[in-house]
Design a protein around this motif. Structure first.
Motif, mmCIF file in Angstrom:
data_model
loop_
_atom_site.group_PDB
_atom_site.id
_atom_site.type_symbol
_atom_site.label_atom_id
_atom_site.label_comp_id
_atom_site.label_asym_id
_atom_site.label_seq_id
_atom_site.Cartn_x
_atom_site.Cartn_y
_atom_site.Cartn_z
ATOM 1 N N GLU A 226 0.819 -1.215 0.000
ATOM 2 C CA GLU A 226 0.000 0.000 0.000
ATOM 3 C C GLU A 226 0.854 1.266 0.000
ATOM 4 O O GLU A 226 0.326 2.374 -0.139
ATOM 5 C CB GLU A 226 -0.899 0.027 1.255
ATOM 6 N N ARG A 227 2.182 1.117 0.147
ATOM 7 C CA ARG A 227 3.076 2.276 0.255
ATOM 8 C C ARG A 227 4.256 2.130 -0.702
ATOM 9 O O ARG A 227 5.407 2.026 -0.280
ATOM 10 C CB ARG A 227 3.565 2.407 1.706
ATOM 11 N N PRO A 228 3.996 2.130 -2.002
ATOM 12 C CA PRO A 228 5.079 1.915 -2.974
ATOM 13 C C PRO A 228 6.118 3.023 -2.941
ATOM 14 O O PRO A 228 5.796 4.185 -2.710
ATOM 15 C CB PRO A 228 4.333 1.886 -4.320
ATOM 16 N N GLU A 229 7.374 2.619 -3.165
ATOM 17 C CA GLU A 229 8.493 3.563 -3.265
ATOM 18 C C GLU A 229 8.707 4.381 -1.993
ATOM 19 O O GLU A 229 9.246 5.481 -2.046
ATOM 20 C CB GLU A 229 8.295 4.508 -4.460
ATOM 21 N N GLN A 230 8.280 3.852 -0.851
ATOM 22 C CA GLN A 230 8.494 4.558 0.415
ATOM 23 C C GLN A 230 9.525 3.809 1.251
ATOM 24 O O GLN A 230 9.512 2.580 1.330
ATOM 25 C CB GLN A 230 7.192 4.680 1.203
ATOM 26 N N ALA A 231 10.423 4.561 1.890
ATOM 27 C CA ALA A 231 11.455 3.973 2.738
ATOM 28 C C ALA A 231 10.887 3.645 4.112
ATOM 29 O O ALA A 231 10.100 4.425 4.669
ATOM 30 C CB ALA A 231 12.635 4.932 2.871
ATOM 31 N N GLY A 232 11.296 2.498 4.656
ATOM 32 C CA GLY A 232 10.803 2.112 5.976
ATOM 33 C C GLY A 232 11.740 1.155 6.690
ATOM 34 O O GLY A 232 12.655 0.570 6.096
ATOM 35 N N GLU A 257 16.891 -5.480 3.014
ATOM 36 C CA GLU A 257 18.127 -6.048 3.544
ATOM 37 C C GLU A 257 18.020 -6.210 5.054
ATOM 38 O O GLU A 257 17.285 -5.472 5.718
ATOM 39 C CB GLU A 257 19.324 -5.145 3.219
ATOM 40 N N ALA A 258 18.779 -7.173 5.578
ATOM 41 C CA ALA A 258 18.836 -7.386 7.026
ATOM 42 C C ALA A 258 20.007 -6.615 7.625
ATOM 43 O O ALA A 258 21.020 -6.382 6.955
ATOM 44 C CB ALA A 258 18.987 -8.872 7.338
ATOM 45 N N TYR A 259 19.852 -6.222 8.890
ATOM 46 C CA TYR A 259 20.915 -5.502 9.599
ATOM 47 C C TYR A 259 20.911 -5.985 11.041
ATOM 48 O O TYR A 259 19.898 -5.903 11.737
ATOM 49 C CB TYR A 259 20.653 -3.999 9.542
ATOM 50 N N GLN A 272 23.588 0.258 5.724
ATOM 51 C CA GLN A 272 23.199 1.575 6.231
ATOM 52 C C GLN A 272 23.379 2.655 5.171
ATOM 53 O O GLN A 272 22.501 3.510 4.974
ATOM 54 C CB GLN A 272 24.024 1.905 7.473
ATOM 55 N N THR A 273 24.507 2.616 4.462
ATOM 56 C CA THR A 273 24.773 3.617 3.424
ATOM 57 C C THR A 273 23.748 3.522 2.300
ATOM 58 O O THR A 273 23.249 4.549 1.805
ATOM 59 C CB THR A 273 26.196 3.434 2.862
ATOM 60 N N ASP A 274 23.436 2.298 1.858
ATOM 61 C CA ASP A 274 22.456 2.126 0.781
ATOM 62 C C ASP A 274 21.077 2.608 1.208
ATOM 63 O O ASP A 274 20.328 3.165 0.393
ATOM 64 C CB ASP A 274 22.391 0.648 0.359
ATOM 65 N N PHE A 275 20.734 2.424 2.473
ATOM 66 C CA PHE A 275 19.434 2.895 2.965
ATOM 67 C C PHE A 275 19.412 4.421 2.992
ATOM 68 O O PHE A 275 18.451 5.054 2.539
ATOM 69 C CB PHE A 275 19.185 2.328 4.365
ATOM 70 N N ILE A 276 20.463 5.028 3.502
ATOM 71 C CA ILE A 276 20.539 6.489 3.578
ATOM 72 C C ILE A 276 20.432 7.115 2.187
ATOM 73 O O ILE A 276 19.802 8.156 2.004
ATOM 74 C CB ILE A 276 21.848 6.919 4.268
ATOM 75 N N ASN A 277 21.039 6.440 1.194
ATOM 76 C CA ASN A 277 21.071 6.983 -0.165
ATOM 77 C C ASN A 277 19.920 6.492 -1.042
ATOM 78 O O ASN A 277 19.959 6.670 -2.265
ATOM 79 C CB ASN A 277 22.415 6.650 -0.819
ATOM 80 N N ASP A 278 18.897 5.898 -0.440
ATOM 81 C CA ASP A 278 17.703 5.436 -1.155
ATOM 82 C C ASP A 278 17.982 4.320 -2.160
ATOM 83 O O ASP A 278 17.156 4.050 -3.033
ATOM 84 C CB ASP A 278 17.010 6.610 -1.878
ATOM 85 N N VAL A 283 14.772 -1.867 5.438
ATOM 86 C CA VAL A 283 15.762 -2.540 6.270
ATOM 87 C C VAL A 283 15.040 -3.265 7.399
ATOM 88 O O VAL A 283 14.213 -2.671 8.103
ATOM 89 C CB VAL A 283 16.790 -1.546 6.851
ATOM 90 N N CYS A 284 15.332 -4.552 7.540
ATOM 91 C CA CYS A 284 14.814 -5.351 8.664
ATOM 92 C C CYS A 284 15.954 -5.457 9.663
ATOM 93 O O CYS A 284 17.001 -6.043 9.355
ATOM 94 C CB CYS A 284 14.389 -6.740 8.182
#
Length: 722
Positions: A226-232, A257-259, A272-278, A283-284
């Motif tokens: 229900e939330r496409p293209e949204q970071a979470g 990705e897992a962390y 972490q870097t890939d998440f910050i840079n979209d 991230v789980c």
């Protein structure tokens, strides 16, 4: 230093016209050379409280932060805004450290970020004394207290700061500290008399929802769909959960990705870097993830399992919606989660306190009171209104007038001198003949036996509700004794009524929820394809600049751009979050994209020039549409700025096209809406302003803001509360 200089710096570097509540008061407190304790929620603007003094005062502000992974992001963001900042920590090579030290000695830095270990290393105080330090800011200051949820013994050495630099103000900042932790922070830092600034913990842009813990993975997939293209972020209790859930989401077609701590440092850094840079949107993670994340465009946070306490929970959900735009939070809860955490905590340090806090977390998950009220009351914020943006408010339970029951319970606590826990208070109300009750003389208090018509189970339920609603709180540091909160006085002496939930409703809803998933639509977004085009441009520019996209402009700023579609530098500068440096560096790119997308300015800006004898408010309206700022219009037309706002409000009421909410800074519209709901119609503007002054800090909302808001609500009425 003056407040005018602070406002000028705010607009120049950060692109905002007004401070958030308490920020200016804290800055002026620092200007006066005083120490302070600052409690602000995640995303509430803590950093601004030391960044503005840093760019306006003589000398360098030294920021102590335990979050090495966050320092680079913060420094990159400050540099993008034109502020001279650097950091020193163990991640740097010798040449890098030397260059930063040289910049500090040359007086070239507004801010210097250091880790506690670096600050306390031999000779570092002597190094700092080579230049003038204008302020010490201690970030994540709850780490200094053993009562806090993230205690770090090394932090206790920071009390040396005040001895070594007695004339330099110390500002301790945290997003999560209860009453006891705040007091301990001040003592540990050697600033026991420091003024405490406690901002509102109300984050109205965050929706709050709790669901039963059945079929969690399937529910999460539907939630994300229900939330496409949204970071979470999905927070999990174990490493295994993070791996399994990330794999499940990848199978469903999502970039997840897992962390967790079991991964190599390089792997954690890449995630972490890939998440910050979209590059990675989901991230789980275990709870370690997020402490080094300053990403403003996280649009949702899910808790796969129950957190250990409300402090952790509030800090973690606070990583969503830091830009002020709408964001969603979801907590899954099962009794098994609770028992697992209980076993983990038992036998550990501070076990009794931590178990008591776990109980409050469990009560939050099981409660049928407005979830925001529970959170705010937990952090000692007296909040008596339901929020309208949580699952309980969306589907309210059946309630009854529980004023008499509440009066009995509160009176019992008062007559027992606030010296007993829940169990004893209930036994006194029920008229128990326990020997210790008779020995203490509790059978002589007026409320002895006043509640014998209810069972112990029933009273437990009602006491839990009174705690959740903020009429009582538990003093963990004093053997979990009950204390009366300020709201209790209103019930006992001022005639305030109390609504409690019927037990039949609790039992009925629990049965309904078994094996059933609550359906909740994604929060509405004021976004269209222009927003998507601007977001793609932001991503491209971020790659070229080698910084995270949100450091260029936040989602909130892009939303305002896509709604207003500015086509001139002056109009773009009026967008919240567009400062001078970013306007010069990125403005042309965004203006070109807006022009290419729309072809022409919005229809409102193509309006025909009104005749010279047109009504005064229409002349003002036309000048504003053509890019003139309010102060310019006032000066050119010989009007007071308040009159200009009145003209614009009138034009909007008459149906003219105008993004009137652009003239209402920050969360002002939300605060005004809250006040309108809370005060009677007969209270008028003065009543609304008085309510806001009491609940949201005086001086933030002005009369012209209210006039603009009234015009907006004239055409866009508030939805009725179910």
């Amino acid at each position: 230093m003056t407040s005018a200089q602070a406002r000028t710096a705010l607009k120049k570097y950060f692109g905002y016209d007004d401070f958030r509540p308490l920020q200016l008061s804290i800055i002026e407190h620092v200007y006066a050379g005083h120490d302070g304790i600052v409690l602000m929620p995640t995303g509430g603007g803590k950093s601004m409280c030391f960044q503005i003094p840093a760019v306006t005062m003589t000398g360098t502000a030294v920021v102590v932060s335990p979050l090495i992974s966050l320092m680079k992001d913060q420094v990159d963001g400050l540099r993008a805004a034109g502020i001279r900042a650097a950091f020193l920590n163990s991640s740097q090579q010798g040449s890098e450290s030397h260059a930063v030290e040289q910049a500090y000695e040359n007086g070239e830095l507004h801010l210097l970020y250091v880790s506690p270990e670096k600050l306390l290393s031999p000779g570092f105080f002597s190094f700092l004394k080579r230049r003038r330090v204008c302020l010490f800011a201690i970030d994540e200051a709850h780490c200094i207290s053993a009562w806090g949820h993230d205690f770090r013994p090394d932090y206790t050495m920071l009390r040396q700061l005040k001895s070594a630099f007695p004339e330099v103000p110390v500002l301790a900042l945290t997003a999560t500290a209860d009453r006891l932790t705040r007091r301990d922070m001040a003592e540990q830092l050697g600033i026991p008399d420091a003024k405490q600034f406690i901002a509102s913990f109300n984050r109205p842009n965050l929706s709050l929802e709790v669901r039963p813990g059945q079929k969690r993975r399937e529910q999460i997939v539907r939630f994300i769909r229900e939330r496409p293209e949204q970071a979470g972020i999905v927070y999990c209790l174990s490493r295994k959960q993070t791996e399994q859930l990330a794999e499940k989401l990848r199978e469903a077609g999502y970039n997840a990705e897992a962390y967790h701590a079991g991964l190599s440092a390089d792997r954690r850094g890449k995630v972490q870097t890939d998440f910050i840079n979209d590059k990675t949107l989901i991230v789980c993670a275990t709870v370690a993830f997020g402490m080094g994340i300053d990403k403003s465009n996280v649009r949702w946070v899910i808790h796969y399992t129950l957190p250990k306490n409300l402090e952790n929970y509030y800090q973690e959900i606070g990583r969503a919606g830091r830009d002020g735009s709408k964001a969603d939070t979801l907590l899954f809860y099962s009794y098994n989660d609770y028992t697992t955490l209980k076993d983990m905590i038992s036998g550990g340090g501070n076990a009794e306190i931590q178990l008591a806090k776990l109980e409050r977390m469990k009560e939050y998950a099981e409660s049928l009171a407005c979830r925001r009220r529970i959170l705010l009351n937990y952090f000692s914020e007296d909040h008596g209104d339901d929020c309208g943006n949580c699952d309980v408010c969306a589907n309210p339970p059946e309630r009854f007038d529980g004023t008499v029951l509440a009066q009995k319970a509160l009176s019992a606590v008062a007559r027992l001198q606030q010296s007993v826990g829940v169990g004893m208070a209930i036994d006194v109300l029920r008229g128990s003949n326990r020997q210790d009750i008779l020995k203490q003389g509790y059978d002589q208090v007026k409320t002895y036996g006043a509640g014998r018509d209810l069972s112990t189970y029933d009273w437990n339920q009602y006491f839990n509700q009174l705690i959740s609603l903020g009429y009582l709180y538990v003093a963990h540091e004093d053997y979990n004794k009950l204390r009366l909160a300020p709201a209790a006085r209103r019930v006992l002496f001022e005639g305030e009524t109390v609504e409690l939930v019927k037990f039949q409703t609790i039992q009925k809803r629990k049965k309904q929820e078994e094996g059933k998933t609550a359906k909740r639509a994604a929060a509405p977004r004021s976004r269209g394809s222009l927003f998507d085009a601007l977001r793609e441009l932001r991503r491209s520019l971020a790659r070229e600049a080698a910084i995270p996209p949100y450091l260029i402009f936040s989602d909130k700023t892009l939303e305002e751009m896509s709604a207003a579609a500015p086509t001139t530098p002056r109009a773009l500068s009026r967008i919240s979050g567009v400062g001078e440096v970013k306007l010069a560096r990125f403005g042309d790119h965004f203006l070109q994209a807006i022009r290419q997308y729309g072809g022409e300015p919005p229809a409102a800006r193509r309006a025909a020039v009104p005749p010279a004898d047109a009504a005064p408010h229409l002349l003002t309206y036309d000048a504003y549409l053509r890019g003139s700022e309010v102060r310019e219009i006032a000066r050119e037309r010989g009007l007071k700025t308040s009159v200009v706002y009145t003209h614009l409000a009138r034009a909007y009421r008459e149906g003219k096209e105008l993004e009137i909410t652009d003239l209402l800074p920050g969360q002002v519209m939300d605060w005004i809406d809250e006040a309108i709901r809370a005060v009677p119609d007969t209270a008028g503007r003065k009543g609304v302003l008085a309510y806001i002054a009491e609940h949201q800090q005086d001086g933030v909302v002005r009369s012209h803001h209210l006039e603009l808001a009234e015009a907006y609500r004239h055409r866009n009425p508030l939805p009725t509360t179910p």
